[in-house]
Design a protein around this motif. Sequence first.
Motif, PDB file in Angstrom:
ATOM      1  N   GLU A   1      45.004 -43.260   3.483  1.00 23.08           N
ATOM      2  CA  GLU A   1      45.123 -44.510   2.724  1.00 23.08           C
ATOM      3  C   GLU A   1      43.749 -45.022   2.312  1.00 23.08           C
ATOM      4  OE1 GLU A   1      47.286 -47.347   4.966  1.00 23.08           O
ATOM      5  OE2 GLU A   1      49.226 -46.332   4.738  1.00 23.08           O
ATOM      6  N   VAL A   2      42.782 -44.881   3.225  1.00 25.79           N
ATOM      7  CA  VAL A   2      41.447 -45.408   2.924  1.00 25.79           C
ATOM      8  C   VAL A   2      40.546 -44.351   2.283  1.00 25.79           C
ATOM      9  CG1 VAL A   2      41.563 -47.164   4.709  1.00 25.79           C
ATOM     10  CG2 VAL A   2      40.636 -44.909   5.277  1.00 25.79           C
ATOM     11  N   SER A   3      40.856 -43.060   2.518  1.00 23.54           N
ATOM     12  CA  SER A   3      40.051 -41.968   1.941  1.00 23.54           C
ATOM     13  C   SER A   3      40.990 -40.895   1.405  1.00 23.54           C
ATOM     14  CB  SER A   3      39.105 -41.378   2.997  1.00 23.54           C
ATOM     15  OG  SER A   3      38.218 -42.355   3.495  1.00 23.54           O
ATOM     16  N   PRO A   4      41.636 -41.149   0.269  1.00 22.71           N
ATOM     17  CA  PRO A   4      42.683 -40.243  -0.231  1.00 22.71           C
ATOM     18  C   PRO A   4      42.172 -38.897  -0.729  1.00 22.71           C
ATOM     19  CG  PRO A   4      42.230 -41.996  -1.816  1.00 22.71           C
ATOM     20  CD  PRO A   4      41.468 -42.336  -0.580  1.00 22.71           C
ATOM     21  N   ASP A   5      40.870 -38.712  -0.858  1.00 22.94           N
ATOM     22  CA  ASP A   5      40.336 -37.467  -1.405  1.00 22.94           C
ATOM     23  C   ASP A   5      39.908 -36.465  -0.338  1.00 22.94           C
ATOM     24  OD1 ASP A   5      40.730 -38.349  -3.986  1.00 22.94           O
ATOM     25  OD2 ASP A   5      38.732 -39.260  -4.130  1.00 22.94           O
ATOM     26  N   LEU A   6      40.340 -36.652   0.882  1.00 23.07           N
ATOM     27  CA  LEU A   6      39.997 -35.732   1.968  1.00 23.07           C
ATOM     28  C   LEU A   6      40.986 -34.558   1.962  1.00 23.07           C
ATOM     29  CD1 LEU A   6      39.197 -38.304   4.797  1.00 23.07           C
ATOM     30  CD2 LEU A   6      37.560 -36.952   3.461  1.00 23.07           C
ATOM     31  N   ALA A   7      40.644 -33.491   1.275  1.00 19.43           N
ATOM     32  CA  ALA A   7      41.548 -32.347   1.113  1.00 19.43           C
ATOM     33  C   ALA A   7      41.926 -31.731   2.455  1.00 19.43           C
ATOM     34  CB  ALA A   7      40.910 -31.302   0.202  1.00 19.43           C
ATOM     35  N   ASP A   8      40.946 -31.605   3.344  1.00 19.74           N
ATOM     36  CA  ASP A   8      41.237 -30.984   4.636  1.00 19.74           C
ATOM     37  C   ASP A   8      42.240 -31.795   5.445  1.00 19.74           C
ATOM     38  OD1 ASP A   8      39.681 -28.493   5.022  1.00 19.74           O
ATOM     39  OD2 ASP A   8      37.979 -29.783   4.565  1.00 19.74           O
ATOM     40  N   VAL A   9      42.211 -33.108   5.303  1.00 21.37           N
ATOM     41  CA  VAL A   9      43.158 -33.937   6.043  1.00 21.37           C
ATOM     42  C   VAL A   9      44.559 -33.777   5.456  1.00 21.37           C
ATOM     43  CG1 VAL A   9      43.739 -36.283   6.767  1.00 21.37           C
ATOM     44  CG2 VAL A   9      41.350 -35.534   6.711  1.00 21.37           C
ATOM     45  N   HIS A  10      44.671 -33.715   4.127  1.00 16.68           N
ATOM     46  CA  HIS A  10      45.971 -33.422   3.510  1.00 16.68           C
ATOM     47  C   HIS A  10      46.501 -32.084   4.034  1.00 16.68           C
ATOM     48  CE1 HIS A  10      46.369 -36.669   0.584  1.00 16.68           C
ATOM     49  NE2 HIS A  10      45.069 -36.539   0.284  1.00 16.68           N
ATOM     50  N   ASN A  11      45.612 -31.112   4.156  1.00 17.45           N
ATOM     51  CA  ASN A  11      46.009 -29.792   4.637  1.00 17.45           C
ATOM     52  C   ASN A  11      46.476 -29.850   6.098  1.00 17.45           C
ATOM     53  OD1 ASN A  11      46.064 -26.798   4.266  1.00 17.45           O
ATOM     54  ND2 ASN A  11      44.541 -26.877   5.890  1.00 17.45           N
ATOM     55  N   GLN A  12      45.738 -30.595   6.919  1.00 15.72           N
ATOM     56  CA  GLN A  12      46.145 -30.729   8.321  1.00 15.72           C
ATOM     57  C   GLN A  12      47.474 -31.468   8.442  1.00 15.72           C
ATOM     58  OE1 GLN A  12      43.295 -31.619  11.474  1.00 15.72           O
ATOM     59  NE2 GLN A  12      41.643 -31.539   9.957  1.00 15.72           N
ATOM     60  N   LEU A  13      47.669 -32.469   7.608  1.00 14.56           N
ATOM     61  CA  LEU A  13      48.950 -33.180   7.607  1.00 14.56           C
ATOM     62  C   LEU A  13      50.070 -32.225   7.208  1.00 14.56           C
ATOM     63  CD1 LEU A  13      50.689 -35.719   7.789  1.00 14.56           C
ATOM     64  CD2 LEU A  13      50.010 -36.266   5.421  1.00 14.56           C
ATOM     65  N   GLY A  14      49.815 -31.396   6.198  1.00 13.49           N
ATOM     66  CA  GLY A  14      50.813 -30.411   5.783  1.00 13.49           C
ATOM     67  C   GLY A  14      51.183 -29.476   6.916  1.00 13.49           C
ATOM     68  N   SER A  15      50.182 -29.004   7.657  1.00 12.61           N
ATOM     69  CA  SER A  15      50.442 -28.105   8.782  1.00 12.61           C
ATOM     70  C   SER A  15      51.277 -28.782   9.851  1.00 12.61           C
ATOM     71  CB  SER A  15      49.113 -27.625   9.365  1.00 12.61           C
ATOM     72  OG  SER A  15      49.314 -26.788  10.476  1.00 12.61           O
TER      73      SER A  15
ATOM     74  N   ALA B   1      36.706 -48.171   9.301  1.00 11.44           N
ATOM     75  CA  ALA B   1      37.977 -47.578   8.873  1.00 11.44           C
ATOM     76  C   ALA B   1      37.801 -46.244   8.163  1.00 11.44           C
ATOM     77  CB  ALA B   1      38.725 -48.544   7.960  1.00 11.44           C
ATOM     78  N   ARG B   2      36.578 -45.906   7.751  1.00 11.32           N
ATOM     79  CA  ARG B   2      36.335 -44.629   7.076  1.00 11.32           C
ATOM     80  C   ARG B   2      35.570 -43.635   7.969  1.00 11.32           C
ATOM     81  NH1 ARG B   2      36.758 -48.178   2.839  1.00 11.32           N
ATOM     82  NH2 ARG B   2      37.852 -47.366   0.983  1.00 11.32           N
ATOM     83  N   PHE B   3      35.614 -43.854   9.255  1.00 15.59           N
ATOM     84  CA  PHE B   3      34.895 -42.997  10.196  1.00 15.59           C
ATOM     85  C   PHE B   3      35.754 -41.740  10.460  1.00 15.59           C
ATOM     86  CE2 PHE B   3      32.538 -43.054  14.565  1.00 15.59           C
ATOM     87  CZ  PHE B   3      31.879 -41.887  14.191  1.00 15.59           C
ATOM     88  N   VAL B   4      35.576 -40.749   9.628  1.00 13.58           N
ATOM     89  CA  VAL B   4      36.456 -39.581   9.623  1.00 13.58           C
ATOM     90  C   VAL B   4      36.443 -38.856  10.960  1.00 13.58           C
ATOM     91  CG1 VAL B   4      36.880 -37.334   8.546  1.00 13.58           C
ATOM     92  CG2 VAL B   4      36.225 -39.304   7.137  1.00 13.58           C
ATOM     93  N   ASP B   5      35.259 -38.674  11.547  1.00 15.24           N
ATOM     94  CA  ASP B   5      35.174 -37.941  12.817  1.00 15.24           C
ATOM     95  C   ASP B   5      36.005 -38.594  13.906  1.00 15.24           C
ATOM     96  OD1 ASP B   5      33.588 -36.035  11.715  1.00 15.24           O
ATOM     97  OD2 ASP B   5      31.707 -36.718  12.626  1.00 15.24           O
ATOM     98  N   ALA B   6      36.028 -39.907  13.930  1.00 10.61           N
ATOM     99  CA  ALA B   6      36.818 -40.596  14.947  1.00 10.61           C
ATOM    100  C   ALA B   6      38.302 -40.298  14.779  1.00 10.61           C
ATOM    101  CB  ALA B   6      36.563 -42.103  14.882  1.00 10.61           C
ATOM    102  N   TYR B   7      38.782 -40.328  13.531  1.00 10.55           N
ATOM    103  CA  TYR B   7      40.187 -39.994  13.265  1.00 10.55           C
ATOM    104  C   TYR B   7      40.508 -38.576  13.732  1.00 10.55           C
ATOM    105  CZ  TYR B   7      40.847 -44.017  10.055  1.00 10.55           C
ATOM    106  OH  TYR B   7      40.970 -45.254   9.486  1.00 10.55           O
ATOM    107  N   LEU B   8      39.658 -37.641  13.344  1.00 12.18           N
ATOM    108  CA  LEU B   8      39.951 -36.234  13.621  1.00 12.18           C
ATOM    109  C   LEU B   8      39.853 -35.924  15.107  1.00 12.18           C
ATOM    110  CD1 LEU B   8      38.201 -34.480  10.595  1.00 12.18           C
ATOM    111  CD2 LEU B   8      40.580 -35.243  10.828  1.00 12.18           C
ATOM    112  N   ASN B   9      38.864 -36.509  15.786  1.00 15.23           N
ATOM    113  CA  ASN B   9      38.761 -36.294  17.222  1.00 15.23           C
ATOM    114  C   ASN B   9      39.957 -36.890  17.960  1.00 15.23           C
ATOM    115  OD1 ASN B   9      36.309 -34.892  17.169  1.00 15.23           O
ATOM    116  ND2 ASN B   9      35.108 -36.776  17.212  1.00 15.23           N
ATOM    117  N   LEU B  10      40.360 -38.082  17.539  1.00 23.83           N
ATOM    118  CA  LEU B  10      41.523 -38.709  18.162  1.00 23.83           C
ATOM    119  C   LEU B  10      42.781 -37.889  17.872  1.00 23.83           C
ATOM    120  CD1 LEU B  10      42.944 -40.921  19.720  1.00 23.83           C
ATOM    121  CD2 LEU B  10      42.915 -42.337  17.632  1.00 23.83           C
TER     122      LEU B  10
END
Length: 540
Positions: free
Chosen positions: A112-126, A81-90
């Motif tokens: 939800e599982v890794s709330p400190d991923l700043a880049d993901v917050h940024n991508q969500l914002g975009s 559930a914390r495999f960041v590359d899989a999330y981002l590639n998907l």
Amino acid sequence: MRPSSAGESSNTDSDDPVAQPDPTARFTDALEKVTPLFELQPPLEATVLAEALQLAAVSSLGLGRLTDAESYWRRAIEANARFVDAYLNLATLLKGLNRLSDVEALFRRLLEVSPDLADVHNQLGSLLQDQGRLSEAEAAYRQAALICPDRLEFHYNLGTVLRPLGHWHEAGEAYQRAIALRPDFVMGYSNLGNILKELGRLPEAEAAYRQALAIRGDYHMAKYALAILLLSMGRFEEGWRLYEARHADPKSMQHKTQKVIGRPRWQGETLAGKKLLVWQEGGLGDAIHFARYFQLLKAQGAAQVAFACAPALHRLFAAVEGVDVVLAHEAGWAASANYDYWMSPLSAPLYLSTTTDTMPLPVRLTLDPSLLEAWRVRLATLPPGRRIGLVWKGNALHQNDANRSLGSFGMLAPLWRVPGLSFVSLQKGEGEDEALSPPANQPLLHLGSDVTDLADSAAIIAQLDLVICVDTAIAHLAASVGTQCWVMLPGEAIDWRWMHERTDSPWYPDTIRLFRQPLGAQWPTVIEQVRQACAEAFPG
């Protein structure tokens, strides 16, 4: 016989093409090797299994098997559930398929599982910003900046959503934080200048634009913004010169027009005996505004002045002094080789040395008497009293239309409380449907649907007592036929020609009155001011 190259096999006895390696072979090979691992008993440890599924997903993507790739990445996420590359590639795959709701769900699940991923917050914002969900985008960008306050792009992105949300001061602070992290951040200075301009802090806005240009002299957005600022402040000498630099911007329409026409651009050379092709730039209102310069251009001794413009302007400009020929754009392209120079009418103020003291008077449009009579008959159906023309929306494609146009015709309802007034709809295009069926308590003579061009509109307006409108071509048209016109201006991104704080216009000294919406206010504030002005101007 052709020479062999590295990696090829050469056959000197045959002219057959050398076989090329199959580019998909490595993906097929990888899948064949990895898929048996998924069935092992006991199963692979979770993180190892996730990596294997990731390899299978990448290989499937390489083979164009998008459904399989998605399935493998989802299985990888289930395994880890914390495999960041899989999330981002998907997420990248799903974006390409325009499945934006799935991308959003994926980002939120990862956070939800890794709330400190700043880049993901940024991508969500975009992602949210692109969908116009600005408040949610703001929250995402704020979180990214909170986690990594030393990343300038997070502050910059936050500024870009705070401005359309009307949080002007906070947007300025966000841009300033970005600049503090990188003092040579050109876009930061340019956008800060835009904010300061809207806040009325004009000297600071000018300084921000100049700093951007000090860092990068060819940054056209800052150069254009500075030109507009200076023009709005009446500092014409430098303003016109900087405004002319738009021709050098490869992205500008003027730069593209130069390539299409293929003739020298007029830059103040003698016109004696020369043929000049004037090419419409901007909207219909710009064409009418700058029509005042045709007489001056012709007076330079030009043998012929032709104006290539939109069809809606043709009849109107056929009678403009200084215009010898009116052309459609297609005809202008076809005939361009016959002209010595071409120019945009918006360049005339620079090369004819316009200052605040030498502004030419507006063009006085000559109207066809038969056209006036045709519309007089229609207007005669109104009851006795003052006739007021109305326009509440502009062209929806205009970059500032969301601010400059009223939300609906019904917002003008307070004007009906002024006795003795009859209202005429000049609305054409956007908003026209509202005029076709006005509310029962808002009587209206709608003529906009029946006009064929601006010559028709001019003939109607010439027989009205007043026009009340938003910032559209109708304002320029009314002023140019000599009818009083009250213009309701938005709170932000006001056109440069209306300048700052004034209730009048030096461009139209006897006809235009400006009603300005304060920054952060709403249209009802302006409409109430207009209602009061009507009551004072037309008592009883």
